[in-house]
Design an enzyme around this catalytic site. Structure first.
Site, PDB file in Angstrom:
ATOM      1  N   CYS A  18       0.810  -1.232   0.000  1.00  0.00           N
ATOM      2  CA  CYS A  18       0.000   0.000   0.000  1.00  0.00           C
ATOM      3  C   CYS A  18       0.835   1.270   0.000  1.00  0.00           C
ATOM      4  O   CYS A  18       0.565   2.204  -0.753  1.00  0.00           O
ATOM      5  CB  CYS A  18      -0.947   0.010   1.197  1.00  0.00           C
ATOM      6  SG  CYS A  18      -0.176  -0.447   2.760  1.00  0.00           S
ATOM      7  N   HIS A  51      -2.995   6.541   4.420  1.00  0.00           N
ATOM      8  CA  HIS A  51      -1.554   6.659   4.652  1.00  0.00           C
ATOM      9  C   HIS A  51      -1.071   8.029   4.164  1.00  0.00           C
ATOM     10  O   HIS A  51      -1.478   8.489   3.094  1.00  0.00           O
ATOM     11  CB  HIS A  51      -0.794   5.600   3.838  1.00  0.00           C
ATOM     12  CG  HIS A  51      -0.884   4.206   4.376  1.00  0.00           C
ATOM     13  ND1 HIS A  51      -1.515   3.882   5.558  1.00  0.00           N
ATOM     14  CD2 HIS A  51      -0.389   3.040   3.885  1.00  0.00           C
ATOM     15  CE1 HIS A  51      -1.410   2.569   5.759  1.00  0.00           C
ATOM     16  NE2 HIS A  51      -0.748   2.041   4.765  1.00  0.00           N
TER      17      HIS A  51
END
Lengths: 349, 349
Positions: free
Chosen positions: A132, A252
């Site tokens: 990710c 994130h």
């Protein structure tokens, strides 16, 4: 009018955090599906999931589950992928694997469609979805690399707990409540469930994601380093990463320093390129306090970029701040996007 | 036995988050005090504060408050320092100022005792305490610079909200509660109270600390850049910073990349130096998951360093993770430590 062909699609790990997002994304993208097979461990089999208004019962994943499947999206942990992906391939499916099981295998393309979609043609049955934190970074860097060349990347991450699964999100929530109510709690999952010690994540910053390797970097950090080089097809690219978990559920963030192979690039040049780059949304207007934040990116497929600054000492050095939904572009959306590319490019028929 | 001399000490901003820590630190360090004068704005005057079991009433700070004061610790905002510090100096006090008012004034030493204590001798009545995020970084870097020379520093911060004062901590707590209880809330303080927009800090990461400057860096980032060069006496040092607020109440963390002027340094060498460096506690044992975290540093004066790694591409490049209590080493303790140094060095008599 041409009849839209439908495919037999399987989702392995259908009850997990990413699996659930995959199903939602297949639905919202109106992916051409003939049959949808939802698979999980024996423990979760029997769960009912709604897809386009219809109830689908999750079945236990076995080697025989993949008969007749065209595309299998895996997100049930590296062990499951290693065991079952070869069976899926044997049965003729193309596997899009969201675990780290095959990412660095030289026979497996590691793909972010905005960056290296053409690598899909080189597949041998399995296509790997990158980590990710790697995906959102290369989406932002690739258009700059394409125009000016890229020599160096230094990243510090601010990663959400959902990267560790739904139980980690629950741990963040319950710990937060305990601290606010002055109650005791016992960390059990983060930073790494299988590791020896567990630490508080609520109101804390934990500089460990995945276990440590021998050189002192964590596996997460080494994934960012090695995957970036593989996706960008440049073994000479200098990449370093420090990966940190912070008390955010989803989204994130990354502080990225990079050096281009051109000493005459301006911040305006970079903004101009990123403004129209695929998968990127430029949010960069300091005067009006416009910059990306994880709380604003949840549920969106894009990668958000802002805080672009020219380094004050290094002519070809720049800083930027990159944010994306780690469950979507970082996982489910990138996997479904790979599946869409396989269809568009005629690789799956 | 020599009689311990006592000083007349004033704390300006005595009711604020840092002021309260200053008073506690003076007490816990048993600083030699004859009289303690606690000063604040008119609004907070009258507040009672306990020092060594005795109640002290906070008084309104005026130019005349400093008559007979030997050492005045200021932490009531830059405006108050600009207005009152010159009066304190006129009355013969030495001012230790925790605001940014005089930090870059070339007639004012900017001091972290572990790094440049000798600069105290050059004072002209005012000594500046650096920005919280700068202090912990230079404490960790100085012993390495002293041994090998230092050419470059790139830092990304993970800063606690208490750096913005007690009201910001209250905002983090109330927002967190609201989100957990699914209630609405309205951000009013962070990222910068005086700026146009305010954003959610709970479960978020906000890449703005202080307002923006014209080059796209924030003032906080420019403080880290300029103050580091001034404290380390090296205008040629390359420094860049990205400063980010995260949902932690107290304890700043920093991901620091640095390059030394020596290509033969090992991680073991760096650990050996930091193990005995003043003000530093080495917490670096990946195998046993030992590394610094803000939740573990609250209430402690030290700067904690871990995750030391050699860069995989740059011979003289290293990464580390630096954590400290921003209210103590970042503010109150560094100020009191300066006051202790003034006594030790005989600068205040």
């Amino acid at each position: 009018m041409e009849q839209k062909k439908g495919f037999n699609v399987a989702v392995v790990g259908a009850t997990g955090a990413v699996g659930q997002q995959m199903i939602k994304t297949l639905e919202s993208r109106d992916f051409p599906i003939s049959t949808l097979t939802l698979l999980s461990s024996k423990r979760s089999a029997g769960t009912k999931v709604t897809y386009k208004g219809q109830e689908v019962t999750v079945q236990e994943a076995t080697p025989e589950s993949f008969k007749g499947i065209d595309i299998a999206l895996f997100s049930a942990g590296g062990g499951v992928s290693k065991e079952l992906a070869p069976h899926a391939v044997e049965h003729g499916a193309i596997v899009v694997d969201n675990t780290s099981a095959f990412r660095m295998d030289e026979n497996v393309p590691l793909v972010v469609p905005e960056v290296n979609q053409e690598d899909l043609f080189k597949h041998n049955g399995i296509i790997a979805n990158p980590n990710c934190s790697t995906i959102q970074m290369v989406v932002a860097l690739e258009p700059l690399k394409a125009k000016y060349g890229l020599s160096k990347v230094l990243v510090s991450t601010y990663q959400a707990v959902s990267g560790s699964g739904a139980a980690a999100v629950e741990e963040l929530n319950s710990q937060t409540k305990a601290i606010i109510n002055n109650e005791s709690f016992e960390p059990k999952i983060l930073p790494v469930k299988s590791d020896k010690k567990h630490y508080q994540i609520a109101f804390n910053a934990v500089p460990q994601i995945d276990v440590f390797t021998e050189n002192g970097f964590t596996y997460e950090e080494m994934k960012m380093i090695n995957e970036t080089k593989k996706i960008m097809h440049d073994d000479t690219l200098k990449v370093a990463a420090t990966c940190v978990r912070i008390p955010v559920a989803t989204g994130h963030s990354e502080s990225v320093y990079f050096e281009l192979n051109d000493n005459n690039v301006t911040v305006a040049d970079i903004k101009e390129i990123l403004k129209s780059a695929p998968g990127v949304v430029l949010q960069d207007d300091p005067e009006n306090q416009i910059y990306p934040m994880p709380a604003n990116c949840v549920g969106l497929n894009d990668t958000f970029v802002g805080r672009i600054r020219k380094d004050l000492d290094v002519e070809n050095g720049f800083h930027m701040w990159v944010v994306s939904d780690n469950l979507l572009k970082g996982a489910a959306w990138n996997s479904v996007q790979i599946a869409e590319s396989l269809v568009e490019l005629g690789i799956v028929k």
